[in-house]
Design an enzyme around this catalytic site. Structure first.
Site, PDB file in Angstrom:
ATOM      1  N   ARG A   1       0.881  -1.131   0.098  1.00 51.86           N
ATOM      2  CA  ARG A   1       0.136  -0.086   0.053  1.00 51.86           C
ATOM      3  C   ARG A   1       0.659   1.372  -0.005  1.00 51.86           C
ATOM      4  O   ARG A   1       0.342   2.285  -0.781  1.00 51.86           O
ATOM      5  CB  ARG A   1      -0.853   0.199   1.137  1.00 51.86           C
ATOM      6  CG  ARG A   1      -1.887   1.063   1.222  1.00 51.86           C
ATOM      7  CD  ARG A   1      -2.872   0.880   2.059  1.00 51.86           C
ATOM      8  NE  ARG A   1      -4.154   1.974   1.920  1.00 51.86           N
ATOM      9  CZ  ARG A   1      -4.395   2.744   3.251  1.00 51.86           C
ATOM     10  NH1 ARG A   1      -3.506   2.576   4.205  1.00 51.86           N
ATOM     11  NH2 ARG A   1      -5.345   3.711   2.885  1.00 51.86           N
TER      12      ARG A   1
ATOM     13  N   HIS B   1       0.615   4.620  -2.394  1.00 52.19           N
ATOM     14  CA  HIS B   1       0.090   5.790  -1.833  1.00 52.19           C
ATOM     15  C   HIS B   1       1.245   6.622  -2.273  1.00 52.19           C
ATOM     16  O   HIS B   1       1.160   8.097  -2.392  1.00 52.19           O
ATOM     17  CB  HIS B   1      -0.052   5.823  -0.558  1.00 52.19           C
ATOM     18  CG  HIS B   1      -1.293   5.311  -0.032  1.00 52.19           C
ATOM     19  ND1 HIS B   1      -2.111   5.601   1.075  1.00 52.19           N
ATOM     20  CD2 HIS B   1      -2.352   4.626  -0.783  1.00 52.19           C
ATOM     21  CE1 HIS B   1      -3.413   5.183   0.942  1.00 52.19           C
ATOM     22  NE2 HIS B   1      -3.479   4.678  -0.267  1.00 52.19           N
TER      23      HIS B   1
ATOM     24  N   ASN C   1      -3.586   8.704   4.732  1.00 52.70           N
ATOM     25  CA  ASN C   1      -2.512   7.969   5.543  1.00 52.70           C
ATOM     26  C   ASN C   1      -2.601   8.098   6.950  1.00 52.70           C
ATOM     27  O   ASN C   1      -1.911   7.184   7.656  1.00 52.70           O
ATOM     28  CB  ASN C   1      -1.452   8.776   4.886  1.00 52.70           C
ATOM     29  CG  ASN C   1      -0.966   8.281   3.469  1.00 52.70           C
ATOM     30  OD1 ASN C   1      -1.519   7.276   2.953  1.00 52.70           O
ATOM     31  ND2 ASN C   1      -0.627   9.195   2.527  1.00 52.70           N
TER      32      ASN C   1
ATOM     33  N   HIS D   1      -6.222  -5.755  -2.414  1.00 53.14           N
ATOM     34  CA  HIS D   1      -7.090  -6.157  -1.301  1.00 53.14           C
ATOM     35  C   HIS D   1      -7.272  -7.499  -1.194  1.00 53.14           C
ATOM     36  O   HIS D   1      -8.115  -7.850  -0.235  1.00 53.14           O
ATOM     37  CB  HIS D   1      -8.433  -5.255  -1.360  1.00 53.14           C
ATOM     38  CG  HIS D   1      -8.168  -3.725  -1.368  1.00 53.14           C
ATOM     39  ND1 HIS D   1      -9.288  -2.968  -1.602  1.00 53.14           N
ATOM     40  CD2 HIS D   1      -7.100  -3.092  -1.085  1.00 53.14           C
ATOM     41  CE1 HIS D   1      -8.800  -1.726  -1.370  1.00 53.14           C
ATOM     42  NE2 HIS D   1      -7.502  -1.796  -0.995  1.00 53.14           N
TER      43      HIS D   1
HETATM   44  C1  HEM Z   1      -9.327   1.412  -5.917  1.00 55.75           C
HETATM   45  C2  HEM Z   1      -9.086   2.390  -4.945  1.00 55.75           C
HETATM   46  C3  HEM Z   1      -8.736   2.091  -3.514  1.00 55.75           C
HETATM   47  C4  HEM Z   1      -9.304   2.438  -2.322  1.00 55.75           C
HETATM   48  C5  HEM Z   1     -10.289   3.289  -2.403  1.00 55.75           C
HETATM   49  C6  HEM Z   1      -8.688   1.752  -1.298  1.00 55.75           C
HETATM   50  C7  HEM Z   1      -8.921   2.071  -0.210  1.00 55.75           C
HETATM   51  C8  HEM Z   1      -8.195   1.321   0.994  1.00 55.75           C
HETATM   52  C9  HEM Z   1      -8.661   1.423   2.282  1.00 55.75           C
HETATM   53  C10 HEM Z   1      -9.819   2.426   2.837  1.00 55.75           C
HETATM   54  C11 HEM Z   1      -7.916   0.823   3.059  1.00 55.75           C
HETATM   55  C12 HEM Z   1      -8.062   0.696   4.742  1.00 55.75           C
HETATM   56  C13 HEM Z   1      -7.050   1.668   5.324  1.00 55.75           C
HETATM   57  C14 HEM Z   1      -7.286   1.720   6.585  1.00 55.75           C
HETATM   58  O1  HEM Z   1      -7.850   0.859   7.264  1.00 55.75           O
HETATM   59  O2  HEM Z   1      -6.686   2.430   7.388  1.00 55.75           O
HETATM   60  C15 HEM Z   1      -7.115   0.201   2.180  1.00 55.75           C
HETATM   61  C16 HEM Z   1      -6.082  -1.002   2.471  1.00 55.75           C
HETATM   62  C17 HEM Z   1      -5.099  -1.324   1.657  1.00 55.75           C
HETATM   63  N1  HEM Z   1      -4.999  -1.193   0.356  1.00 55.75           N
HETATM   64 FE1  HEM Z   1      -6.261  -0.052  -0.536  1.00 55.75          FE
HETATM   65  N2  HEM Z   1      -7.532   1.285  -1.932  1.00 55.75           N
HETATM   66  C18 HEM Z   1      -7.548   1.259  -3.148  1.00 55.75           C
HETATM   67  C19 HEM Z   1      -6.711   0.732  -4.063  1.00 55.75           C
HETATM   68  C20 HEM Z   1      -5.534   0.068  -3.863  1.00 55.75           C
HETATM   69  C21 HEM Z   1      -4.654  -0.160  -4.463  1.00 55.75           C
HETATM   70  C22 HEM Z   1      -4.327   0.089  -6.049  1.00 55.75           C
HETATM   71  C23 HEM Z   1      -3.576  -0.888  -3.818  1.00 55.75           C
HETATM   72  C24 HEM Z   1      -2.426  -1.754  -4.213  1.00 55.75           C
HETATM   73  C25 HEM Z   1      -2.150  -2.144  -5.444  1.00 55.75           C
HETATM   74  C26 HEM Z   1      -4.196  -1.092  -2.649  1.00 55.75           C
HETATM   75  C27 HEM Z   1      -3.601  -1.803  -1.613  1.00 55.75           C
HETATM   76  C28 HEM Z   1      -4.029  -1.976  -0.150  1.00 55.75           C
HETATM   77  C29 HEM Z   1      -3.508  -2.667   0.632  1.00 55.75           C
HETATM   78  C30 HEM Z   1      -2.584  -3.981   0.549  1.00 55.75           C
HETATM   79  C31 HEM Z   1      -4.364  -2.416   2.014  1.00 55.75           C
HETATM   80  C32 HEM Z   1      -4.056  -3.132   3.402  1.00 55.75           C
HETATM   81  C33 HEM Z   1      -3.031  -2.354   4.173  1.00 55.75           C
HETATM   82  C34 HEM Z   1      -2.481  -2.859   5.515  1.00 55.75           C
HETATM   83  O3  HEM Z   1      -2.961  -3.886   6.075  1.00 55.75           O
HETATM   84  O4  HEM Z   1      -1.572  -2.200   6.230  1.00 55.75           O
HETATM   85  N3  HEM Z   1      -5.365  -0.450  -2.493  1.00 55.75           N
HETATM   86  N4  HEM Z   1      -7.294   0.378   0.947  1.00 55.75           N
END
Ligand code: HEM
Ligand SMILES: *[C@@H]1O[C@H](CO)[C@@H](O)[C@H](O)[C@H]1NC(C)=O
Ligand SMILES: *[C@@H]1O[C@H](CO)[C@@H](O)[C@H](O)[C@H]1NC(C)=O
Ligand SMILES: *[C@@H]1O[C@H](CO)[C@@H](O)[C@H](O)[C@H]1NC(C)=O
Ligand SMILES: *[C@@H]1O[C@H](CO)[C@@H](O)[C@H](O)[C@H]1NC(C)=O
Length: 337
Positions: A73, A77, A102, A202
Site C-alpha cells: 500500500r 500511496h 494516510n 485487497h
Molecule cells: C481503487 C481504489 C482504492 C481504494 C478506495 C482503497 C482504499 C483502501 C482503504 C480504505 C484501506 C484501509 C485503510 C485503513 O484501514 O486505514 C485500504 C487498505 C489497503 N489497500 Fe487499498 N484502496 C484502493 C486501491 C488500492 C491499490 C491500487 C492497492 C495496491 C495495489 C491497494 C492496497 C491496499 C492494501 C494492501 C491494504 C491493506 C494495508 C494494510 O493492511 O496495512 N489499495 N485501501
C-alpha cells in the site's frame, strides 16, 4: 528487451534475468540516459540490493504477516502523489503521512527504515528510498504472500518535497463512486483494467471499521445494511465494530487474509467485498459493466489475475519517476539530504 520482459511475466523469472547473458541485453545505462526505468539498475552499484530487501521484508512478515500488505500500500500511496519518488516517507509539517488517506492508516515506515539502513551499510548512497520501498519492498510483500513474481523496474530517484494536499486530492477514497476512482487512476495514466487489477491488492491486508461501517447501519430508508453486502458478513462486521472507536480492523479478504490469491474477486461475486469501493466494482449501478466483466474474469483465473497484476504494478511504478540527475538518493528516507 520487450520480448524478454514478456517472457518473464509468463515464466515468473524475476530479478534473475539480470544475471549472466541477459545482463548484456539490459542496456541499463542507455535506458537510464533516456529517462526510463530498467530491470538491471543496481547490477552495477549494488548487486545485492534485491536480496537485502527480500530478507528484510521476509523478517518483517515473519513477525507480522500483514506487513507485506502494508508495504504494498505504501508503494501505491507514494506513486499517486508526485509520482513514485519516495515522497510519502518524508517527515515534517507537509508530510503526506498526515493526509487523511494516510493518517493512522499508512504503516510500515519502521520496516522501510530498517531496509534502508541495511542498504546504506552494503552500498552507501546508491539505492534510493523510492526504489527500495516502492518497487522492491512491495514486490517482495506480494511475492512472499504467495503472489506473482513480476519483473520490477528500478532506477527511480528520491523527490525533494512532500505534497500533503496532493495526497488528499489524488488518493482514492472508499466512499467515492467507481467513476470518481477511475478518474483518479486516469489522472496518473492508469486505465479501468488497472483499477480492477490493482484493487486486487485487497486480497491481503486489513481495513478499519471507520472505512466500511458506512455499509453496516442506516444504509437507506428500507435497508439498514448495504443490500450488496452478504448478510452473515454484515452481522460479523457489526459485532466487530459495535461500540469501538472505529479503529478495529477486519481482513479485506476474510477467507484468506494474508494469502495473495484471487479470492478478492470471488468475494465480490458473492457480495463479500469489504469496502464500498471493492463491492462497487461488481455491484454498483455506476456504469460498471466493464469492471464487472473484469471481476468475473479474474475471479475465474488466478493465472490471468497474476499476470495482469504484474503488468499493472510495473505501469503504476512508472508514474513520473525521477531519473538521471533529477532528485537525489536520500541517506535517510525520512528527510532530504
Ligand atoms: C481503487 C481504489 C482504492 C481504494 C478506495 C482503497 C482504499 C483502501 C482503504 C480504505 C484501506 C484501509 C485503510 C485503513 O484501514 O486505514 C485500504 C487498505 C489497503 N489497500 Fe487499498 N484502496 C484502493 C486501491 C488500492 C491499490 C491500487 C492497492 C495496491 C495495489 C491497494 C492496497 C491496499 C492494501 C494492501 C491494504 C491493506 C494495508 C494494510 O493492511 O496495512 N489499495 N485501501
Ligand atoms: C501536489 O499535488 C498536486 C496534485 O497532483 C499538484 O497539482 C501540485 O503541483 C503538487 N505540488 C507540489 C508542490 O508538488
Ligand atoms: C465525485 O466527483 C464529482 C466530480 O468531481 C464530485 O463533485 C463529487 O463530490 C465526488 N464524489 C465523492 C463522493 O467524492
Ligand atoms: C439509525 O437511524 C435511527 C433512526 O433514524 C437512529 O435512531 C439511529 O441513531 C441511527 N443509527 C446510526 C448508527 O446512525
Ligand atoms: C483511532 O486511533 C487513533 C490513534 O491512536 C486516534 O487518534 C483516533 O482518535 C482513534 N479513533 C478513530 C475513530 O480514528
Amino acid at each position: 528487451m520487450m520480448m524478454e520482459r514478456n517472457m518473464r511475466y509468463s515464466s515468473g523469472g524475476g530479478m534473475s534475468c539480470c544475471l549472466s547473458v541477459l545482463a548484456a541485453l539490459c542496456l541499463s545505462a542507455a535506458a537510464v540516459a533516456r529517462g526510463q526505468l530498467t530491470d538491471c539498475f543496481y547490477n552495477y552499484g549494488c548487486p545485492q540490493a534485491a536480496s537485502i530487501v527480500k530478507a528484510r521484508v521476509s523478517d518483517a512478515m515473519k513477525a507480522e504477516a500483514r506487513m507485506g500488505a502494508s508495504l504494498l500500500r505504501l508503494h501505491f500511496h507514494d506513486c499517486f502523489v508526485n509520482g513514485c519518488d519516495g515522497s510519502i516517507l518524508l517527515d515534517g509539517s507537509d508530510s503526506e503521512k498526515l493526509a487523511a488517506p494516510n493518517l493512522n492508516s499508512a504503516r510500515g515506515f519502521e520496516v522501510v527504515d530498517a531496509i534502508k539502513a541495511d542498504l546504506e551499510k552494503a552500498c552507501p548512497g546508491v539505492v534510493s528510498c523510492a526504489d527500495c520501498v516502492l518497487a522492491l519492498a512491495a514486490k517482495y510483500g506480494v511475492l512472499l504472500s504467495g503472489g506473482p513474481d513480476y519483473g520490477v523496474l528500478l532506477g527511480r530517484r528520491d523527490g525533494l518535497v512532500a505534497n500533503q494536499s496532493g495526497a488528499n486530492s489524488n488518493l482514492p477514497s472508499p466512499f467515492e463512486p467507481i467513476s470518481n476512482i477511475t478518474r483518479k487512476f486516469a489522472n496518473v495514466g492508469l486505465n479501468t483494467n488497472d483499477v480492477v487489477v490493482l484493487s486486487g491488492g485487497h486480497t491481503i491486508g486489513r481495513a478499519r471499521c471507520v472505512l466500511f461501517s458506512n455499509r453496516l447501519s442506516n444504509f437507506s430508508a428500507t435497508d439498514s445494511v448495504d443490500p450488496t453486502l452478504d448478510a452473515s458478513l454484515a452481522s460479523s462486521l457489526q459485532a466487530l465494530c459495535q461500540g469501538g472507536d472505529g479503529n478495529q480492523t477486519a481482513a479485506l479478504d476474510a477467507g484468506s487474509p494474508d494469502a495473495f490469491d484471487n479470492h478478492y474477486y470471488q468475494n465480490l461475486l458473492s457480495q463479500r467485498g469489504l469496502l464500498s469501493s471493492d463491492q462497487g466494482l461488481f455491484s454498483s449501478a455506476d456504469g460498471v459493466a466493464t469492471t464487472k466483466a473484469l471481476v468475473q474474469a479474474y475471479g475465474a483465473s488466478t493465472q490471468r489475475f497474476f499476470s495482469e497484476f504484474g503488468k499493472s504494478m510495473v505501469k503504476m511504478g512508472n508514474i513520473s519517476p525521477l531519473t538521471g540527475s533529477a532528485g537525489q538518493i536520500r541517506k535517510n528516507c525520512r528527510a532530504v539530504n
